[in-house]
Design a protein around this motif. Structure first.
Motif, mmCIF file in Angstrom:
data_model
loop_
_atom_site.group_PDB
_atom_site.id
_atom_site.type_symbol
_atom_site.label_atom_id
_atom_site.label_comp_id
_atom_site.label_asym_id
_atom_site.label_seq_id
_atom_site.Cartn_x
_atom_site.Cartn_y
_atom_site.Cartn_z
ATOM 1 N N ARG A 34 -7.926 -2.549 -6.339
ATOM 2 C CA ARG A 34 -7.660 -2.263 -4.933
ATOM 3 C C ARG A 34 -7.839 -0.783 -4.685
ATOM 4 N N ARG A 35 -8.390 -0.466 -3.533
ATOM 5 C CA ARG A 35 -8.584 0.923 -3.128
ATOM 6 C C ARG A 35 -7.997 1.077 -1.741
ATOM 7 N N ASP A 36 -7.061 2.006 -1.599
ATOM 8 C CA ASP A 36 -6.450 2.268 -0.296
ATOM 9 C C ASP A 36 -7.392 3.142 0.516
ATOM 10 N N GLN A 43 -9.494 8.436 -2.310
ATOM 11 C CA GLN A 43 -8.774 7.198 -2.014
ATOM 12 C C GLN A 43 -8.252 6.591 -3.323
ATOM 13 N N SER A 76 0.818 -1.219 0.000
ATOM 14 C CA SER A 76 0.000 0.000 0.000
ATOM 15 C C SER A 76 0.852 1.270 0.000
ATOM 16 N N GLU A 117 -7.146 4.308 -6.290
ATOM 17 C CA GLU A 117 -7.518 2.990 -6.809
ATOM 18 C C GLU A 117 -6.476 2.547 -7.826
ATOM 19 N N ARG A 128 -3.118 -0.260 8.220
ATOM 20 C CA ARG A 128 -3.521 0.130 6.865
ATOM 21 C C ARG A 128 -4.733 -0.705 6.499
ATOM 22 N N VAL A 152 -7.236 -1.731 3.131
ATOM 23 C CA VAL A 152 -7.372 -1.772 1.681
ATOM 24 C C VAL A 152 -8.647 -2.527 1.353
ATOM 25 N N GLU A 153 -9.409 -2.032 0.370
ATOM 26 C CA GLU A 153 -10.584 -2.751 -0.128
ATOM 27 C C GLU A 153 -10.212 -3.357 -1.475
ATOM 28 N N VAL A 154 -10.623 -4.606 -1.702
ATOM 29 C CA VAL A 154 -10.308 -5.296 -2.949
ATOM 30 C C VAL A 154 -11.592 -5.825 -3.586
ATOM 31 N N GLU A 191 0.878 5.562 -2.277
ATOM 32 C CA GLU A 191 0.699 6.810 -1.550
ATOM 33 C C GLU A 191 1.398 7.984 -2.224
#
Length: 189
Positions: free
Chosen positions: A94-96, A82, A63, A84, A107, A109-111, A67
């Protein structure tokens, strides 16, 4: 900033901060010097597997490569801000979720993991201890940690140290959605 340009700048900055040459990083993470050079120039859309190898070689979480390098004074990051990123090989998105550049050891993260997709991370031991949890928000996937396979369904949560090869596979006909929560002993950047 375009996400590939952000990755390029971040890999280059982290490598230089550590005083590593392209050859040294290539040797440490088992990625070719030419591939690293292409990534740093923003001329290659690296896969998740390659980026994970680079992150491990640089001693940061995956992640961290997404950034912005600018200091973050605001502990809030809006959904629209956020970052992607889509893996060019598996097509997972993936979205941080976590605000960048905070000194938090956590941290999120959405996947979104497509039906039929598979990603296998070969990296194992890291310089910092990382704990990972996979929380299934929708759908089902198989996660292999080392040699043990787990079938996760909506609502399930799998916790494990990130210290051995890990593979994700969605053998189903429906996209899966899950959250990855990572915790380290030290700040992630």
């Amino acid at each position: 900033m375009d996400i590939n340009a952000r990755i390029a700048a971040r890999v280059s900055a982290l490598r230089q901060e550590r005083g590593m040459s392209l050859d040294a990083l290539a040797t440490k993470c088992n990625v070719s010097r030419s591939m690293i050079s292409l990534i740093e120039r923003g001329q290659s859309s690296a896969t998740a597997v390659i980026l994970e190898k680079l992150a491990t070689g640089l001693g940061v979480l995956l992640s961290s490569l997404f950034e912005d390098q600018q200091p973050q004074a605001n502990p809030l990051i809006r959904h629209r801000d956020q970052p992607e990123w889509r893996d060019p090989q598996s097509k997972y998105l993936r979205r941080d979720i976590s605000p960048p550049n905070t000194q938090s050891p956590i941290r999120i993260v959405e996947v979104l993991f497509p039906a039929g997709a598979r990603v296998a991370y070969e990296t194992a031991a890291r310089e910092i201890r990382v704990q990972q949890q996979i929380w299934m928000l929708d759908g089902s996937i198989d996660v292999t940690v080392g040699t043990t396979q787990y079938a996760l369904d909506t609502g399930d949560c799998l916790a494990f140290p990130l210290n051995q090869p890990t593979a994700f596979h969605n053998p189903h006909s429906k996209q899966a959605r899950y959250a990855v929560v990572l915790s380290t002993d030290a700040p992630t950047t």
